[in-house]
Design an enzyme around this catalytic site. Structure first.
Site, PDB file in Angstrom:
ATOM      1  N   GLU A 423       0.834  -1.227   0.000  1.00 34.29           N
ATOM      2  CA  GLU A 423       0.000   0.000   0.000  1.00 34.29           C
ATOM      3  C   GLU A 423       0.855   1.258   0.000  1.00 34.29           C
ATOM      4  OE1 GLU A 423      -3.312  -1.683  -0.748  1.00 34.29           O
ATOM      5  OE2 GLU A 423      -2.995   0.463  -0.704  1.00 34.29           O
TER       6      GLU A 423
HETATM    7  C1  FAD Z   1       2.504  -9.831   0.553  1.00 30.37           C
HETATM    8  C2  FAD Z   1       2.291  -8.732  -0.458  1.00 30.37           C
HETATM    9  C3  FAD Z   1       0.996  -8.409  -0.859  1.00 30.37           C
HETATM   10  C4  FAD Z   1       0.801  -7.430  -1.833  1.00 30.37           C
HETATM   11  N1  FAD Z   1      -0.490  -7.183  -2.294  1.00 30.37           N
HETATM   12  C5  FAD Z   1      -0.629  -6.391  -3.390  1.00 30.37           C
HETATM   13  C6  FAD Z   1      -1.905  -6.284  -4.040  1.00 30.37           C
HETATM   14  O1  FAD Z   1      -2.917  -6.854  -3.589  1.00 30.37           O
HETATM   15  N2  FAD Z   1      -2.003  -5.536  -5.179  1.00 30.37           N
HETATM   16  C7  FAD Z   1      -0.923  -4.897  -5.708  1.00 30.37           C
HETATM   17  O2  FAD Z   1      -1.066  -4.253  -6.747  1.00 30.37           O
HETATM   18  N3  FAD Z   1       0.298  -4.956  -5.120  1.00 30.37           N
HETATM   19  C8  FAD Z   1       0.467  -5.699  -3.981  1.00 30.37           C
HETATM   20  N4  FAD Z   1       1.704  -5.799  -3.390  1.00 30.37           N
HETATM   21  C9  FAD Z   1       2.832  -5.054  -3.959  1.00 30.37           C
HETATM   22  C10 FAD Z   1       3.295  -3.907  -3.066  1.00 30.37           C
HETATM   23  O3  FAD Z   1       2.347  -2.874  -3.076  1.00 30.37           O
HETATM   24  C11 FAD Z   1       4.696  -3.476  -3.561  1.00 30.37           C
HETATM   25  O4  FAD Z   1       5.590  -4.493  -3.155  1.00 30.37           O
HETATM   26  C12 FAD Z   1       5.100  -2.118  -3.018  1.00 30.37           C
HETATM   27  O5  FAD Z   1       4.343  -1.098  -3.611  1.00 30.37           O
HETATM   28  C13 FAD Z   1       6.587  -1.811  -3.248  1.00 30.37           C
HETATM   29  O6  FAD Z   1       6.964  -2.050  -4.568  1.00 30.37           O
HETATM   30  P1  FAD Z   1       8.262  -2.937  -4.875  1.00 30.37           P
HETATM   31  O7  FAD Z   1       8.111  -4.215  -4.125  1.00 30.37           O
HETATM   32  O8  FAD Z   1       8.438  -3.039  -6.334  1.00 30.37           O
HETATM   33  O9  FAD Z   1       9.473  -2.161  -4.221  1.00 30.37           O
HETATM   34  P2  FAD Z   1      10.302  -0.957  -4.888  1.00 30.37           P
HETATM   35  O10 FAD Z   1       9.382   0.015  -5.516  1.00 30.37           O
HETATM   36  O11 FAD Z   1      11.383  -1.541  -5.725  1.00 30.37           O
HETATM   37  O12 FAD Z   1      10.936  -0.276  -3.593  1.00 30.37           O
HETATM   38  C14 FAD Z   1      12.128  -0.762  -2.954  1.00 30.37           C
HETATM   39  C15 FAD Z   1      12.591   0.286  -1.937  1.00 30.37           C
HETATM   40  O13 FAD Z   1      12.912   1.506  -2.616  1.00 30.37           O
HETATM   41  C16 FAD Z   1      12.174   2.591  -2.112  1.00 30.37           C
HETATM   42  N5  FAD Z   1      11.808   3.482  -3.206  1.00 30.37           N
HETATM   43  C17 FAD Z   1      11.311   3.152  -4.418  1.00 30.37           C
HETATM   44  N6  FAD Z   1      11.070   4.262  -5.142  1.00 30.37           N
HETATM   45  C18 FAD Z   1      11.414   5.320  -4.382  1.00 30.37           C
HETATM   46  C19 FAD Z   1      11.391   6.726  -4.564  1.00 30.37           C
HETATM   47  N7  FAD Z   1      10.945   7.300  -5.671  1.00 30.37           N
HETATM   48  N8  FAD Z   1      11.835   7.508  -3.545  1.00 30.37           N
HETATM   49  C20 FAD Z   1      12.279   6.960  -2.399  1.00 30.37           C
HETATM   50  N9  FAD Z   1      12.319   5.642  -2.168  1.00 30.37           N
HETATM   51  C21 FAD Z   1      11.879   4.820  -3.151  1.00 30.37           C
HETATM   52  C22 FAD Z   1      10.963   1.973  -1.434  1.00 30.37           C
HETATM   53  O14 FAD Z   1      10.435   2.792  -0.398  1.00 30.37           O
HETATM   54  C23 FAD Z   1      11.525   0.654  -0.919  1.00 30.37           C
HETATM   55  O15 FAD Z   1      12.118   0.850   0.338  1.00 30.37           O
HETATM   56  C24 FAD Z   1       1.911  -6.736  -2.378  1.00 30.37           C
HETATM   57  C25 FAD Z   1       3.204  -7.048  -1.938  1.00 30.37           C
HETATM   58  C26 FAD Z   1       3.400  -8.041  -1.006  1.00 30.37           C
HETATM   59  C27 FAD Z   1       4.822  -8.385  -0.621  1.00 30.37           C
END
Ligand code: FAD
Length: 563
Positions: A423
């Site tokens: 989220e």
């Molecule tokens: C168990 C689980 C359930 C989930 N359920 C859903 C769901 O129902 N529907 C759905 O659509 N998604 C879902 N997700 C996905 C979840 O919303 C994403 O994992 C989350 O938004 C982070 O994206 P990412 O994993 O690609 O991390 P990344 O975007 O790669 O982030 C990695 C790190 O970099 C930081 N970062 C990235 N960009 C920036 C920036 N511009 N500035 C500063 N810091 C930054 C982040 O804060 C984080 O610490 C789920 C994930 C999990 C693990």
């Protein structure tokens, strides 16, 4: 030790801390009388304690599994879901026009807290449905509303949100899923979505997926994203589930926790979907669902923290070491008092956010909308941080047994871990607070600080040891906010996380003061003293980090990190 929904605690927070009487005093929520609130909370608490809580361990051990392309949930989940849907809980806050109960979010958010404390994996499921109902109410066509809302509200159909793709996590502008017009008003959705919570299951006869995708002529980035409703089974003219749509679950993720919540890789291969909201306006429409879910996720932190606290407290009252039970040692007492004080602060912030959303809906006033918008990232980030911290402290109270799975202490920590990530990560919440939520020149923040200072002023005579430090802290936060507003984005972002935490510290003290005022001389007043003496001062260090700016952070080069 069985989980008990904290019904009386929620009643106290509603009545004495977050001003639920103002919500119940609006025409929209006039039916939410004290008797009604009592009945709803008591009945919900009974259901969560007796029906959901026993599923917590089974869900962890069995997990959801993918068999022949269909997800099967652990034993007991189907019956519990059916009972919960029959009780009307799925659409408790939904519009009565489509079968909802029209209850204020202040009450349904409290019910969600009970649900999360009882069984977090299960709780994620209704959260998705509640969010989708709100998004469809706000943005869907009348035809889609008439077809989907009654079935979602009754719990007959389930719901998901599909944003994330392998290359598009935080940066949704990078998503590639396509939506090609079919020429009959529908679209063909093609692409892969990952991490989709409850993307498939055996709890409902149909599942309504909300999917972000791009139209063929869409501009690049986040301005070219549209939102589509894509059902698992295409509804027949009479609304019953018909032909299978072209989408499937490819696999389930093996996760640290939340084993019963199926986290799905979804493949859409020309699945039929219908647009919700405006072309290229999908992100704005999806934000309706995400904002609701952000408060919901903050409340996951509170629910799990409460469950971990109850569990640790019971152990500390029984475990003997040396001359006495461990609860009598100052360090264990410190841990338990910290847990309880933090839960109260986080719960109050989440409930204040829910009350502000209710007031926004009931009055339509811009000030309430701004208050709700300001509190949402704080509720999400602080609630989930506290969920994690309290669950870890729970393990510490349990000692060695804390890391032995049979006790259940570790499951709280494993289950809640992801809540600071999904989220919108907590880092992104903090950047939202110092960026978009300050775009009004800090007006909403200053208005809230005015209230905090006025309450502290009013309490100075009766509780100077609480009121004076709070007033000082609010003033320090005000000055830091003024400073922040004059800084470039990079400095704001580098200090965003400590700033959000400092804000939560001050709000936590504000709500603790309200509790102490309502119950002078009681345990609540002693807990307020503990929080204001021990936790509030943290704001000074946090705001010092903010004022240090981005330069010292970015001066540590990428090469330095490798060396
Ligand atoms: C168990 C689980 C359930 C989930 N359920 C859903 C769901 O129902 N529907 C759905 O659509 N998604 C879902 N997700 C996905 C979840 O919303 C994403 O994992 C989350 O938004 C982070 O994206 P990412 O994993 O690609 O991390 P990344 O975007 O790669 O982030 C990695 C790190 O970099 C930081 N970062 C990235 N960009 C920036 C920036 N511009 N500035 C500063 N810091 C930054 C982040 O804060 C984080 O610490 C789920 C994930 C999990 C693990």
């Amino acid at each position: 030790m069985p989980y008990r929904s904290p019904v009386d605690e929620i009643r106290f927070v509603l009545d004495h801390v977050v001003g639920f009487d103002a919500v119940a005093g609006t025409g929209k929520f006039a039916e939410a009388t004290p008797d009604m609130a009592e009945a709803i909370l008591t009945e919900a608490g009974r259901f969560m304690d007796q029906v959901l809580a026993p599923l917590q361990r089974i869900g962890d051990q069995q997990g959801s599994v993918l068999e022949n392309g269909v997800v099967r949930t652990p034993d007991g989940f189907r019956d519990a879901y059916a009972e919960m849907a029959a009780g009307g809980w799925m659409g408790a806050s939904a519009d009565p026009e489509h079968g909802g109960m029209g209850l204020p979010l202040s009450l349904t958010n409290a019910v969600n807290e009970f649900m999360n404390g009882a069984c977090l994996s299960f709780g994620l499921k209704p959260l998705m449905t509640q969010g989708q109902i709100e998004a469809l109410e706000a943005h869907a066509s009348d035809e889609l509303k008439a077809l989907y809302l009654p079935r979602l509200t009754s719990g007959e159909w389930g719901a998901t949100m599909n944003l994330t793709e392998p290359q598009a996590g935080t940066d949704l502008g990078a998503l590639r899923t396509r939506a090609d017009p079919n020429g009959d008003g529908s679209h063909a959705i093609t692409g892969q979505k990952i991490y989709i919570s409850w993307g498939d299951h055996d709890l409902t006869e149909n599942i309504s997926h909300l999917v972000l995708a791009r139209l063929p002529d869409a501009p690049a980035g986040s301005k070219g994203i549209s939102l589509f409703l894509v059902p698992k089974f295409l509804p027949n003219p009479d609304g019953t589930p018909g032909a299978r749509n072209d989408l499937r679950v490819v696999s389930l993720e093996h996760k640290l926790g939340l084993h019963a919540s199926p986290t799905c890789v979804m493949d859409y291969s020309g699945a039929t979907g219908w647009m919700v909201g405006q072309p290229n306006g999908g992100l704005a429409a999806m934000f309706t669902m995400m904002n609701n879910a952000r408060l919901g996720v903050g409340t996951q932190g509170v629910g799990v923290a409460e469950a971990a606290y109850q569990h640790a407290l019971a152990h500390a009252q029984e475990r003997r070491q040396g001359r006495s039970v461990i609860i009598d040692y100052p360090d264990v007492r410190r841990m338990l008092a910290t847990m309880k004080a933090e839960i109260f602060a986080a719960r109050s912030i989440c409930m204040a956010c829910a009350a502000a959303i209710d007031m926004q809906h009931a009055t339509g006033e811009a000030d309430w909308a701004a208050r709700a918008a300001l509190l949402t990232p704080i509720a999400k980030a602080f609630g989930t941080d506290i969920g994690n911290e309290v669950a870890q402290t729970g393990i510490q109270v349990w000692g060695g047994m804390g890391v032995i799975e049979e006790t259940g202490a570790a499951q709280f920590a494993r289950d809640i871990r992801v809540s600071t990530i999904y989220e919108g990560t907590n880092g992104i919440q903090a950047m939202d607070l110092v960026g978009r939520k300050m775009a009004d020149g800090g007006e909403a923040a200053f208005r809230l600080l005015d209230e905090v200072e006025a309450a502290a002023e009013a309490a100075r005579g009766r509780a100077p040891d609480l009121a004076e430090p709070l007033w000082q802290a609010a003033e320090t936060l005000r000055e830091a906010t003024e400073w922040l507003l004059g800084q470039p984005a990079e400095d704001r972002d580098a200090g965003a996380v400590p700033y959000l935490r400092a804000f939560a510290r001050v709000l936590g003290a504000h709500y603790h003061l309200a509790a102490a005022q309502a119950a002078p001389g009681s345990g609540r007043a002693r807990l307020a003293r503990f929080y204001i003496g021990r936790m509030l001062p943290e704001h000074q260090g946090l705001l010092a980090q903010l004022r240090d700016g981005a330069a010292p952070v970015m001066a540590v080069t990428a090469n330095d990190l490798e060396a």
